[in-house]
Scaffold this active site. Structure first.
Site, PDB file in Angstrom:
ATOM      1  N   LYS A  81      24.124 -21.117   7.814  1.00  0.00           N
ATOM      2  CA  LYS A  81      24.380 -22.083   6.738  1.00  0.00           C
ATOM      3  C   LYS A  81      25.453 -23.071   7.170  1.00  0.00           C
ATOM      4  O   LYS A  81      26.447 -22.685   7.802  1.00  0.00           O
ATOM      5  CB  LYS A  81      24.816 -21.326   5.472  1.00  0.00           C
ATOM      6  CG  LYS A  81      24.934 -22.182   4.222  1.00  0.00           C
ATOM      7  CD  LYS A  81      25.258 -21.312   3.014  1.00  0.00           C
ATOM      8  CE  LYS A  81      25.439 -22.111   1.741  1.00  0.00           C
ATOM      9  NZ  LYS A  81      25.795 -21.247   0.579  1.00  0.00           N
ATOM     10  N   SER A 156      23.129 -22.135  -3.627  1.00  0.00           N
ATOM     11  CA  SER A 156      23.305 -23.261  -2.736  1.00  0.00           C
ATOM     12  C   SER A 156      22.680 -23.041  -1.356  1.00  0.00           C
ATOM     13  O   SER A 156      22.425 -23.996  -0.633  1.00  0.00           O
ATOM     14  CB  SER A 156      24.796 -23.543  -2.551  1.00  0.00           C
ATOM     15  OG  SER A 156      25.445 -22.444  -1.912  1.00  0.00           O
ATOM     16  N   SER A 180      24.646 -17.543  -4.360  1.00  0.00           N
ATOM     17  CA  SER A 180      23.959 -18.447  -3.427  1.00  0.00           C
ATOM     18  C   SER A 180      23.238 -17.781  -2.274  1.00  0.00           C
ATOM     19  O   SER A 180      22.540 -18.456  -1.514  1.00  0.00           O
ATOM     20  CB  SER A 180      24.939 -19.476  -2.879  1.00  0.00           C
ATOM     21  OG  SER A 180      25.254 -20.387  -3.897  1.00  0.00           O
TER      22      SER A 180
HETATM   23  N1  GLN Z   1      25.084 -21.692  -8.142  1.00  0.00           N
HETATM   24  C1  GLN Z   1      26.455 -21.250  -8.209  1.00  0.00           C
HETATM   25  C2  GLN Z   1      27.351 -22.448  -8.281  1.00  0.00           C
HETATM   26  O1  GLN Z   1      26.857 -23.513  -8.342  1.00  0.00           O
HETATM   27  C3  GLN Z   1      26.773 -20.394  -7.025  1.00  0.00           C
HETATM   28  C4  GLN Z   1      27.178 -21.147  -5.839  1.00  0.00           C
HETATM   29  C5  GLN Z   1      27.440 -20.283  -4.672  1.00  0.00           C
HETATM   30  O2  GLN Z   1      27.262 -19.063  -4.720  1.00  0.00           O
HETATM   31  N2  GLN Z   1      27.919 -20.890  -3.623  1.00  0.00           N
HETATM   32  O3  GLN Z   1      28.539 -22.339  -8.289  1.00  0.00           O
END
Ligand code: GLN
Length: 508
Positions: A81, A156, A180
């Site tokens: 990532k 994400s 994410s």
């Molecule tokens: N979707 C969640 C957020 O927007 C989780 C993001 C993540 O785990 N990096 O914060």
């Protein structure tokens, strides 16, 4: 093993490499060819490092030919990532502000991949600074879900789950601050684990919210996920929150999968109203399969989970607003000159640069966070959220005094269409309703495929949660479920995903 090297599991590739029936250069090249063939459709990679990957592969092949004893995953390629720093390979965090940045150092998990001898294929797409549930917030355009190219791959870390789901890498690394790794795994029919907080080093992981962030493995099978988990995890003196304890025996657990006598708690607060019927149905079936295999299932209540989302969206933006202050056009990040100002001040340059460098979601959270931390509001917002966080940790403690693991659907719905939630931040935030409690409490969680929802034929995920540093329990239960589901679905669910040759793909 499948003659198409990109269809093999990492475990199969590792065995074939160790037996020298295949070389790392062959395996790596097969994945680079697959990337060239399908990533134009999926857009899961932001950067492909063909030369670096092949060079690493050649070096592993030479060492093996010389008779050197190599680590288990030596020669198995991987994607990372784009929020983890990689020496010599661009790292953007999905943001314009870091466009063109080539880090001078590796994140500790990347150092460990290199020490294992794993060729790094490239960097995967993500929501900007890991804020989002769809990768639509990437400054470089969204990643598409390999099951249906008109739908989101989760976020994400949509890029990491999509490369694995579209056979562009056998393994990938993701990061999970609120879900994410797990939510993208759920909507792409893959497996992903958020390890115990402190179980995997955060050194070189560009911070979103430091008290919540954790890097973890993404793969297509439970065993592959465990193999990568074991490579990434373990104490790191470079991270002050790293836990100095042995890595939980995740690989052994994934090879075993015996749940007889285990107590499994279904979380009452995660799975009722707002969950898609097909997601709910696959979850209920999965729980029954665990009962068939000898587990005892009880319902458990975690009443404070109802407040997890609200607490998270105060704590996360607060930490993010502080972490992102360093992108000030002086020390880090893009620098632009404000329009129409002859001799701009440092503040004017910062303002113009941050305006140009950050997308809407990032700006939204910086504003939220600075507000929640401002004097006069700090106690009411940030302080209250921290108290809720303690209550959630106590809910977990109580639950784990009664059961070995907790389970729930991973996400309330299957993959949604692009644009469906983009203009409604609250709707987007609700995707993580089931995954956020684990981050707030620091406990480990896994998502694995539970099957396809009847109404749309798309993957639904089941989440397993365990006490801190008992990550192996995720793999025991995950392996049992994967075996039981393989009997029902005739193999791994992901093998039913579209092949992505343009003629067979929905939406291509
Ligand atoms: N979707 C969640 C957020 O927007 C989780 C993001 C993540 O785990 N990096 O914060």
């Amino acid at each position: 093993m499948n003659s198409d090297l990109t269809r093999a599991t990492a475990a199969e590739l590792a065995d074939a490499l160790a037996n020298r029936t295949v070389s790392s250069v062959e395996v790596t090249q097969a994945h680079l060819d697959r990337i060239a063939a399908v990533d134009g459709q999926v857009h899961a990679y932001l950067h492909v490092d063909a030369e670096g990957a092949l060079q690493a592969a050649r070096s592993v092949d030479e060492r093996r030919a010389a008779g050197e004893a190599l680590p288990r995953l030596a020669g198995v390629p991987i994607a990372v990532k784009d929020v983890l720093t990689t020496r010599g390979i661009p790292t953007t965090c999905g943001s314009r502000t870091l466009e063109g940045w080539v880090p001078p150092y590796d994140a500790t998990v990347v150092t460990r991949l290199r020490a294992e001898g794993m060729p790094i294929l490239g960097k995967t797409n993500m929501d900007e600074f890991a804020m989002g549930s769809s990768t639509e917030h990437s400054a470089y355009g969204p990643t598409r879900n390999p099951w249906d190219l008109e739908r989101i791959p989760g976020g994400s870390g949509g890029g990491s789950s999509a490369v694995v789901a579209s056979f562009q890498a056998p393994l990938a690394i993701g990061t999970d601050t609120g879900g994410s790794i797990r939510q993208p795994a759920a909507v792409t029919g893959t497996v992903g684990t958020k390890p115990t907080y402190g179980g995997v080093s955060r050194y070189g992981l560009v911070a979103l919210a430091s008290s919540l962030d954790q890097a973890g493995p993404c793969a297509r099978s439970v065993l592959d996920t465990a193999l990568l988990h074991a490579v990434m995890a373990g104490h790191d003196p470079m991270d002050s929150t790293s836990i100095e304890a042995p890595v939980p025996p995740v690989v052994e657990a994934a090879r075993n999968g015996d749940v007889s006598g285990m107590k499994i708690g279904v979380v009452r607060e995660l799975g009722g109203e707002g969950y898609q019927a097909g997601v709910r149905a696959r979850f209920d079936e999965a729980v029954k399969l665990l009962v068939d295999r000898g587990a005892e299932v009880v319902e458990v209540s975690c009443p404070n989970f109802d407040y997890a989302l609200a607490a998270y969206y105060l704590i996360l933006p607060s930490e993010a607003s502080s972490n992102l202050a360093k992108f000030d056009a002086m020390r880090y990040g893009l620098r632009v000159s404000p329009d129409g100002i002859g001799d701009p001040s440092a503040e004017q340059v910062m303002a113009a640069s941050r305006d140009a460098g950050f997308g809407d979601e990032v700006k939204r959270r910086i504003i939220l966070g600075t507000y929640a931390l401002s004097s006069g509001y700090y106690d009411a917002y940030y302080g209250s959220a921290q108290k809720v966080r303690t209550l959630i940790a106590q809910d977990f403690e109580r639950a784990f005094s009664q059961v070995d693991v907790l389970v729930s659907p991973t996400a309330p719905t299957t993959a949604f269409r692009f644009g469906d939630k983009l203009d409604d931040p609250m709707a987007m935030y609700l995707n993580d309703i089931a995954t956020i409690p684990a981050n707030l409490a620091g406990v480990p969680g896994m998502s694995l495929p539970a099957g396809l929802a009847d109404e749309d034929g798309l993957p639904a995920g089941i989440q397993i949660l365990a006490p801190a540093m008992r990550d192996e329990r995720l793999y025991t239960v995950g392996a049992a479920l994967e075996q039981a589901l393989a009997e029902r679905w005739g193999g791994l669910l992901i093998d039913r995903a579209p092949q992505l040759d343009a003629t067979t793909v929905k939406g291509a």
